[in-house]
Design a protein around this motif. Structure first.
Motif, PDB file in Angstrom:
ATOM      1  N   PHE A   1      -9.511  -0.051   0.724  1.00  0.00           N
ATOM      2  CA  PHE A   1     -10.085  -0.241   2.057  1.00  0.00           C
ATOM      3  C   PHE A   1     -11.536   0.219   2.118  1.00  0.00           C
ATOM      4  O   PHE A   1     -12.380  -0.426   2.733  1.00  0.00           O
ATOM      5  N   LEU A   2     -11.822   1.356   1.467  1.00  0.00           N
ATOM      6  CA  LEU A   2     -13.183   1.883   1.537  1.00  0.00           C
ATOM      7  C   LEU A   2     -14.164   0.913   0.885  1.00  0.00           C
ATOM      8  O   LEU A   2     -15.261   0.697   1.392  1.00  0.00           O
ATOM      9  N   TYR A   3     -13.748   0.314  -0.238  1.00  0.00           N
ATOM     10  CA  TYR A   3     -14.656  -0.594  -0.947  1.00  0.00           C
ATOM     11  C   TYR A   3     -14.836  -1.894  -0.180  1.00  0.00           C
ATOM     12  O   TYR A   3     -15.955  -2.358   0.027  1.00  0.00           O
ATOM     13  N   THR A   4     -13.735  -2.506   0.241  1.00  0.00           N
ATOM     14  CA  THR A   4     -13.882  -3.770   0.972  1.00  0.00           C
ATOM     15  C   THR A   4     -14.591  -3.517   2.302  1.00  0.00           C
ATOM     16  O   THR A   4     -15.444  -4.304   2.718  1.00  0.00           O
ATOM     17  N   GLY A   5     -14.255  -2.398   2.944  1.00  0.00           N
ATOM     18  CA  GLY A   5     -14.917  -2.071   4.206  1.00  0.00           C
ATOM     19  C   GLY A   5     -16.406  -1.855   4.022  1.00  0.00           C
ATOM     20  O   GLY A   5     -17.204  -2.210   4.892  1.00  0.00           O
TER      21      GLY A   5
ATOM     22  N   PHE B   1      -6.337   5.736  -4.455  1.00  0.00           N
ATOM     23  CA  PHE B   1      -6.677   4.395  -4.935  1.00  0.00           C
ATOM     24  C   PHE B   1      -6.476   3.354  -3.844  1.00  0.00           C
ATOM     25  O   PHE B   1      -7.292   2.454  -3.670  1.00  0.00           O
ATOM     26  N   ALA B   2      -5.366   3.494  -3.119  1.00  0.00           N
ATOM     27  CA  ALA B   2      -5.099   2.555  -2.028  1.00  0.00           C
ATOM     28  C   ALA B   2      -6.169   2.694  -0.951  1.00  0.00           C
ATOM     29  O   ALA B   2      -6.667   1.702  -0.411  1.00  0.00           O
ATOM     30  N   TRP B   3      -6.543   3.936  -0.658  1.00  0.00           N
ATOM     31  CA  TRP B   3      -7.613   4.150   0.316  1.00  0.00           C
ATOM     32  C   TRP B   3      -8.903   3.503  -0.160  1.00  0.00           C
ATOM     33  O   TRP B   3      -9.654   2.945   0.618  1.00  0.00           O
ATOM     34  N   ASN B   4      -9.146   3.616  -1.466  1.00  0.00           N
ATOM     35  CA  ASN B   4     -10.389   3.054  -1.984  1.00  0.00           C
ATOM     36  C   ASN B   4     -10.438   1.540  -1.815  1.00  0.00           C
ATOM     37  O   ASN B   4     -11.512   0.980  -1.628  1.00  0.00           O
TER      38      ASN B   4
ATOM     39  N   THR C   1     -16.707  10.094  -1.767  1.00  0.00           N
ATOM     40  CA  THR C   1     -15.694  11.144  -1.790  1.00  0.00           C
ATOM     41  C   THR C   1     -14.399  10.583  -2.381  1.00  0.00           C
ATOM     42  O   THR C   1     -13.749  11.221  -3.217  1.00  0.00           O
ATOM     43  N   GLY C   2     -14.055   9.376  -1.957  1.00  0.00           N
ATOM     44  CA  GLY C   2     -12.854   8.727  -2.487  1.00  0.00           C
ATOM     45  C   GLY C   2     -12.961   8.468  -3.973  1.00  0.00           C
ATOM     46  O   GLY C   2     -11.994   8.656  -4.720  1.00  0.00           O
TER      47      GLY C   2
ATOM     48  N   TYR D   1       0.813  -1.208   0.000  1.00  0.00           N
ATOM     49  CA  TYR D   1       0.000   0.000   0.000  1.00  0.00           C
ATOM     50  C   TYR D   1       0.851   1.265   0.000  1.00  0.00           C
ATOM     51  O   TYR D   1       1.875   1.328   0.662  1.00  0.00           O
ATOM     52  N   ASN D   2       0.377   2.225  -0.765  1.00  0.00           N
ATOM     53  CA  ASN D   2       0.945   3.560  -0.715  1.00  0.00           C
ATOM     54  C   ASN D   2      -0.179   4.461  -0.229  1.00  0.00           C
ATOM     55  O   ASN D   2      -1.112   4.750  -0.970  1.00  0.00           O
TER      56      ASN D   2
END
Lengths: 127, 398, 241
Positions: free
Chosen positions: B135-139, B130-133, B176-177, B124-125
Motif C-alpha cells: 500500500f505504501l508503495y502504490t500509494g 511487506f503487506a503494508w509496503n 520507515t516501512g 493481505y496479512n
C-alpha cells in the motif's frame, strides 16, 4: 443475464465451429478427448461440472488447506482417480482429460505445477 | 521573483535516441533474466536457501530508498518554503516516481511466482510490514502524481504546499516501512533493531539526492540548459550534510552493538573478519560512500567534485545495502549459544554467495527502466526549467 | 482422548459419512482419527518431544521425511529443499558433542506467519504451521524471518510429487508435521522411523491432551525450547539440550 451471455457465446463458438468444419484443412485445434476411464458417474451433473469445476476445486482447496477438512468428494485427488488416462495414468498429456480440454479452451491450468497428475490407485482390469 | 519557465527537452537528437536505445538494451536484458529465473527457477541465480535475497534486492532497495529520497528536493521547496529549490521540484517528483517504478519492477520480477502478482494485491496479512509496503508503495505513486499535478496545473498551484506535505509525510512512513522489513525480523542479530527505520530514512536522503544531482547535471548538460553554481553548490552542501548524518547513524548502530556482549560476534563479522563484508563496509560504504564525498564536497568544491561525490555516494550506497542485505543473511543465525554448529543445511557457517549474471542483469534493468522513464517523461512534459543559471534563480530566497 | 477411543469415533464418523454420500461412490477411505468432515481444532496442539540423549548418528528421520514427502534434490545442497536436518553441536569449551534433528518448530507465534504478505504462511487451528502454496508468491520473506532455518525455497521445477504433498517451483515450503498423516490419525514419518529404526528419541502427540505421553513427560521431566528467548512457544521441544 449470465445465461444469455453464455448462450450467445455458445452460438458464436458453434458458428466458429461450423466455419472451421467448412474449411478443408484439418482442424488446427484438436477437439478435447473426453474419455472417462473409471467410476459410474461424476460428483455432479456434467453441465455443472463443465461450468463450475473450478469453483468446486477452489472451495475444497481452502477447506482442506486451512481447516484440514479432507472431504474426498470434491478433492483434486478424487478427480484424478477417475479421470486419469488408462494407459498414461495421468490427466495430462495429449489426450489427458484435463490438458486436452484446457488446451482446446486455451485456459492455463496451474494445478499440476505442484499436484501430481497421476492416479494413485491401480485401475481394475488394467492390462 | 519572476515565475519559473519550464520546457520539455527537445529529445530528437541522436544522443537522446542512443541513450534510450542503450537503456532499452539493458531493460531487455533484465526482462530476459527475469524470464530465465522464472522458467528455470532461481537455481540459475547465485541465491540459495541461506541467501534468499540477493543482488536483485540490493538494486531494488537502492532504487526504492533513492525514490523516496529524490522527493526531498521538492519537499524542501514546498514544505519548508525554500524558493531556491522550487524550480527543481518537478524533476524531484518525477524521479521519485520513476525510481520507485524501477525498484518495484525488479522486486516483482524476482518473485518465485511473479505471475501471482494479483494474489499479492488481493490477499493481505496486515501484520506483515511487506503487506503494508504494497500500500505504501502504490500509494506513493498516487501521492507523488497528485503533488506533480498541483505543480503543473496553474489552478492547483495553491494546493502544492499541502500536497507536498502529504507526499513528505508519506515518504517518511514509506521509508520507515522499508527499513522495518529488516528491523522487524526478530531472529536476525545483524538487523533486529528499531534503528533500521531511521537509518533507512537518512540513507534515502543521501542516495536520493545523489541520484537527483547526477540526473540534473546530465539533463541540463545534454539539453543545453544552464545550471548555475548557486543551485549546484547548495545541493552539494546539502548532500554533504546527509552523508554525514548517515555516517552518524552507522556509527551509533555499531557502537551500540559493540557495547552489547550478545552482539560482539556480529560486530567482529561485519567490521573485521567477515571477508567481503568488512571490505565493502570500510572501502565501499565508509571510504567511497562517506569520507571521500565529504572531502570532495567541503574541501574541493567544483562541478566535477560534486558529480564525483554524488557518484561516490551511489557506489557507497550499493555497498551499504549489499552489506546490510546479503551480509545480514550470510551471518549465521544464533540457534545454540556457546556451541559449534554444523549441518547439511549450512548451519553455523557463513553462507556463501556470489552474484550471478541474471541477478545483476535484472537489477541493472530496473535502473535502466527508471532512467528511461525519466528521459521519456522529460521529453513529453515540461519538468525542467529553461534555465537554472545564477541570474535566473533567486539565491536570496534560499 | 486416547487413541483407541479416537479410532472408534473415527470409524463411526466414516460410516456416517459413507451413509450420507451417494451409495454408488466408494470413495471413503477407511478409519481416520478425525473424520474428514471434522475441522482441525484448537482443542489440540500437535507437537514433538525429542530426547537428544537418545539421538544417535543415524539419519533415519531425515530419510523417512524426505521419502514420505517426496522431497528429492538435484545434488545441489545450497538450493535443494531440506525439511528436516541433523544438526551436530559441539560445546565450544568442553567439546561435548551432541546431535539432534531440526525442523519447523511449529511455533505458537510463528515469525514466518507474521511476515508473510499474503497470509500464505499460516498456522492451523491445531498448531501446525503450513504454507498455502496457492497464495505463496515466492517472496522468501518467511525464510528470512524463521529463527530455525527451517524453510526452503523451491529453486527448480519439481516432478514426481506425492499425491498428499504438492510441491512446486517458486514457492516456499517446510516441515508440515506430516499433516496428511496426522489427519489420518498417524504419526509423522520422522517419528515413525525413529521409533522403528533409530534411537526411539521422538514422541509425537497432543500437547493439550493430559493423557498423552508427550504431555505426561513434559509435565514430569525437564525439557527446553530452542531459542526460548524469543518466546515463540514452540510445538517441538527438546530434552537433554
Amino acid at each position: 443475464m449470465k445465461q444469455r451471455i453464455a448462450g450467445m457465446l455458445v452460438l458464436v463458438l458453434l458458428a466458429a465451429g461450423f466455419a472451421d468444419a467448412g474449411d478443408k484443412r484439418p482442424a488446427r485445434v484438436a477437439l478435447p478427448a473426453i474419455k472417462i476411464e473409471k467410476g459410474e458417474k461424476c460428483v455432479a451433473p456434467v453441465d455443472e461440472m463443465r461450468r463450475d469445476h473450478m469453483k468446486m476445486l477452489l472451495h475444497q482447496r481452502d477447506r482442506t488447506m486451512r481447516q484440514g477438512l479432507r472431504e474426498p468428494l470434491f478433492s483434486l485427488k478424487n478427480c484424478v482417480e477417475c479421470h486419469a488416462g488408462r494407459e498414461t495414468g495421468s490427466v495430462l498429456g495429449k489426450d489427458g482429460f484435463c490438458s486436452s480440454c484446457h488446451s482446446y479452451a486455451s485456459v492455463k491450468m496451474d494445478c499440476f505445477e505442484c499436484h501430481t497428475p497421476l492416479r494413485q490407485k491401480k485401475v481394475a482390469g488394467k492390462p | 521573483m519572476a515565475s519559473v519557465q519550464y520546457r520539455e527537452i527537445d529529445g530528437r537528437s541522436g544522443g537522446f535516441y542512443a541513450l534510450l536505445g542503450g537503456l532499452g538494451v539493458l531493460i531487455a536484458a533484465g526482462l530476459g533474466a527475469a524470464w530465465s529465473m522464472e522458467h528455470h527457477g532461481h537455481a540459475v541465480t547465485g541465491m540459495s536457501n541461506r541467501i534468499v535475497w540477493g543482488m536483485p534486492h540490493v538494486f531494488a532497495l537502492f532504487l526504492i530508498v533513492a525514490a523516496s529520497g529524490a522527493l526531498n528536493v521538492a519537499s524542501i521547496a514546498s514544505v519548508f518554503g525554500r524558493d531556491l529549490y522550487k524550480p527543481l521540484a518537478r524533476l524531484s517528483g518525477l524521479l521519485a516516481i520513476t525510481l520507485l517504478a524501477g525498484g518495484l519492477a525488479v522486486l516483482v520480477l524476482d518473485l518465485g511466482r511473479p505471475d501471482r502478482l494479483i494474489v499479492a494485491m488481493t490477499y493481505y496479512n496486515f501484520k506483515s510490514i511487506f503487506a503494508w509496503n504494497v500500500f505504501l508503495y502504490t500509494g506513493f505513486f498516487a501521492v507523488a502524481a497528485l503533488y506533480l499535478w498541483t505543480l503543473f496545473e496553474r489552478r492547483m498551484n495553491g494546493y502544492s504546499k499541502r500536497a507536498g506535505l502529504l507526499a513528505f509525510l508519506w515518504r517518511l512512513v514509506l521509508t520507515t516501512g522499508t527499513g522495518s522489513i529488516f528491523g522487524l525480523l526478530v531472529a536476525r542479530e545483524p538487523w533486529n533493531s528499531a534503528l533500521l527505520a531511521p537509518l533507512f530514512i537518512v540513507m534515502s536522503f543521501s542516495f536520493g539526492l545523489a541520484v537527483f544531482v547526477l540526473v540534473l547535471m546530465a539533463a541540463c548538460r545534454w539539453s543545453g540548459r544552464a545550471l548555475g553554481d548557486v543551485v549546484l553548490n547548495r545541493l552539494g552542501k546539502l548532500l554533504g550534510v546527509f552523508v554525514a548524518v548517515v555516517l552518524y547513524f552507522v556509527a551509533v548502530q555499531h557502537l551500540t552493538n559493540l557495547y552489547i556482549a550478545r552482539q560482539h560476534e556480529v560486530e567482529r563479522f561485519f567490521l573485521w573478519d567477515g571477508g567481503i563484508y568488512p571490505a565493502l563496509f570500510w572501502f565501499g560504504q565508509i571510504l567511497i560512500g562517506g569520507i571521500l564525498p565529504l572531502v570532495l564536497l567541503f574541501k574541493l568544491p567544483s562541478r566535477r567534485a560534486i558529480a564525483a561525490a554524488a557518484a561516490g555516494v551511489i557506489l557507497g550506497g550499493f555497498a551499504q545495502l549489499y552489506v546490510i542485505i546479503i551480509g545480514g543473511q550470510a551471518y549465521p543465525q544464533l540457534m545454540f549459544p556457546d556451541k559449534h554448529v554444523a549441518s547439511s543445511f549450512f548451519d553455523g557457517v557463513v553462507a556463501a554467495y556470489s552474484p550471478s549474471l541474471p541477478e545483476v542483469a535484472l537489477g541493472a534493468g530496473g535502473v535502466a527502466l527508471a532512467l528511461a522513464l525519466t528521459a521519456v517523461a522529460l521529453k513529453v512534459l515540461p519538468f525542467l526549467p529553461r534555465s537554472l543559471a545564477d541570474g535566473d534563480v533567486d539565491p536570496a530566497a534560499a | 482422548m486416547n487413541p483407541e477411543r479416537r479410532q472408534v469415533l473415527g470409524w463411526g464418523a466414516a460410516a456416517a459419512a459413507g451413509a450420507v454420500l451417494a451409495p454408488g461412490l466408494s470413495l471413503i477411505e477407511l478409519a481416520r482419527a478425525r473424520s474428514p468432515e471434522e475441522a482441525a481444532s484448537a482443542l489440540q496442539r500437535w507437537g514433538l518431544l525429542i530426547d537428544i540423549s537418545k539421538c544417535g548418528e543415524c539419519n533415519d528421520c531425515v530419510t523417512a521425511c524426505h521419502e514420505e514427502n517426496g522431497v528429492t534434490g538435484h545434488g545441489r545442497p545450497e538450493t535443494d529443499a531440506q525439511w528436516i536436518r541433523k544438526v551436530n553441536l559441539r560445546d565450544k569449551r568442553t567439546g561435548h558433542a551432541q546431535t539432534l534433528p531440526m525442523m519447523c518448530q511449529h511455533c505458537e507465534d510463528p515469525p514466518c506467519v507474521d511476515v508473510c504478505p499474503t497470509g500464505a504462511s499460516f498456522k492451523r487451528e491445531d498448531g501446525i504451521v503450513l504454507v498455502d502454496k496457492h497464495t505463496c508468491i515466492g517472496c522468501r520473506y518467511c525464510v528470512m524471518a524463521c529463527p530455525y532455518g527451517a524453510r526452503s525455497f523451491i529453486h527448480e521445477a519439481v516432478s514426481g510429487q506425492k499425491a498428499d504433498v504438492p510441491r512446486g517451483k517458486g514457492t516456499v515450503e517446510s516441515c508440515t508435521l506430516c499433516v496428511h498423516r496426522v489427519d489420518r490419525g498417524e504419526t509423522p514419518a520422522c517419528v515413525e522411523a525413529c521409533n522403528r529404526d533409530g534411537g526411539k528419541a521422538m514422541v509425537f502427540g497432543d500437547l493439550n491432551d493430559s493423557s498423552a505421553e508427550i504431555h505426561r513427560r513434559l509435565r514430569s521431566e525437564p525439557s527446553s525450547q530452542v531459542r526460548a528467548d524469543l518466546a515463540l512457544n514452540t510445538g517441538v521441544r527438546y530434552q537433554g539440550l
